[in-house]
Design an enzyme around this catalytic site. Structure first.
Site, mmCIF file in Angstrom:
data_model
loop_
_atom_site.group_PDB
_atom_site.id
_atom_site.type_symbol
_atom_site.label_atom_id
_atom_site.label_comp_id
_atom_site.label_asym_id
_atom_site.label_seq_id
_atom_site.Cartn_x
_atom_site.Cartn_y
_atom_site.Cartn_z
ATOM 1 C CB CYS A 96 -1.056 -0.001 0.965
ATOM 2 S SG CYS A 96 -2.214 -1.221 1.171
ATOM 3 C CG HIS A 120 -3.024 3.513 0.531
ATOM 4 N ND1 HIS A 120 -3.568 2.958 -0.597
ATOM 5 C CD2 HIS A 120 -3.601 2.618 1.266
ATOM 6 C CE1 HIS A 120 -4.092 1.707 -0.462
ATOM 7 N NE2 HIS A 120 -3.859 1.541 0.783
ATOM 8 C CG ASN A 155 -6.572 -0.842 -0.488
ATOM 9 O OD1 ASN A 155 -5.722 -0.397 -1.439
ATOM 10 N ND2 ASN A 155 -6.395 -1.254 0.869
#
Length: 336
Positions: free
Chosen positions: A115, A263, A293
């Site tokens: 991530c 993020h 995501n």
């Protein structure tokens, strides 16, 4: 010593939209449950036979970024590709980009920081440019999660979160040290590595021979595992710390932030950070509602969309921040 600045941005997401209602037909879940916990309404998943892979999505995003940068592909001096989902276990997709774009034999580096991968990749590119080693660096974040998710009720806690897509940026040399990337800040805490993890295949645990020998249909070691509450609690703390670290480094306060692009892990995390720094809605860009995501691709996709929509202008203070598996986290402070 130079600064680096972003001169081209691009993104690519698959056409195939998967809504929360679609997921409710695959597993025991519903739209209300997913939105309440994550803020996600839909995501893009690659369709079988579409030809989209982590590398090809990254290539499509890169072509847009290079065109917008106004440079030729052969002006690219180095390629950095961030992903947790490479087309092949090795080699990584950086070399696939170099080949597909028919770029001369420049170096190609793969970053495996999940991530926070794009933030780490930007930091590497920035430092290569700062030292004068390279002038133009292509940075890509791309992920194909959908083919590796457990799309049953057993895996719903993870599978409803993740989507596919790619984003790219072209960085170049900037001689004015007050412009471009002002600083980057990277951290890791490996003691929590197994709180967000995919265990197999892995040389130290579940390698291919073990999986084949056991032939266990209930073996979950090759599906992602996430301790959601633990990750959330750590994320909100580390996001805040690393954003503040970047601001202090540049003698800035939170009032100076024109655009924060976190993020896209969970809308609730972004909302928590927005409230903590007393930012207005137009100072924070979120698109997790549409894409889920997308791990290393989430920041470049969001950054590209924010720029395309005119929400980032020359002279703006832009803050990028990420937290994820590892645990790893980081921030980038930019004078756009």
């Amino acid at each position: 010593m130079y600064n680096s600045k972003i001169i081209g941005l691009g993104k690519y997401v698959p056409d195939h939209v998967v809504t929360n209602q679609d997921l409710s037909k695959m597993m025991d879940t519903n739209d209300e449950w997913i939105q309440e916990r994550t803020g996600i309404q839909e995501r893009r998943w690659v369709k079988e036979g579409s030809g989209d892979t982590t590398a090809t999505m990254g290539i499509k995003a890169a072509k847009v970024a290079i065109e917008r940068a106004g440079i030729d592909k052969d002006d690219i001096d180095f390629i950095i590709f961030a992903t947790l989902s490479p087309d092949m276990y090795f080699p990584g997709p950086g070399v696939q980009v170099q080949h597909a774009l028919d770029i001369k034999t420049v170096g190609a580096l793969d970053v495996r920081n999940q991530c926070s991968g794009f933030v780490y990749a930007l930091s590497v590119a920035d430092n290569f440019i700062k030292t004068g080693m390279y002038k133009n660096v292509l940075v890509i974040g791309s992920e194909l999660h959908s083919h590796g998710l457990d799309k049953t009720t057993r895996g719903r806690g993870v599978s409803v979160i993740f989507g596919d897509g790619a984003g790219a940026a072209v960085l170049t040399r900037e001689e004015d040290n007050t412009k471009g990337i002002l600083s980057t800040h990277l951290h890791a805490q490996g003691e929590h590595a197994e709180e967000l993890v995919l265990m197999a295949p892995g040389m130290g645990t579940r390698w291919v021979n073990d999986i084949l020998a056991d032939n266990d249909p209930n073996d979950e070691s090759y599906y992602p595992y996430m301790n959601g509450q633990f990750v959330f609690k750590n994320a909100v703390v580390r996001f805040s710390e690393v954003i503040m670290e970047g601001l202090l480094k540049n003698n800035l306060t939170s009032e100076a932030i024109d655009m924060l692009i976190p993020h896209q892990a969970n809308l609730r995390i972004a909302q928590f950070i927005q409230k903590k720094f007393n930012l207005k809605d137009d100072q924070v860009f979120n698109n997790i509602q549409k894409y889920g995501n997308t791990t290393a691709a989430s920041i470049p996709i969001a950054l590209t969309e924010a720029w395309e929509e005119g929400k980032i202008k020359e002279g703006d203070t832009v803050v990028l921040a990420a937290f994820g598996s590892g645990f790893t986290w980081g921030s980038v402070i930019i004078n756009w």
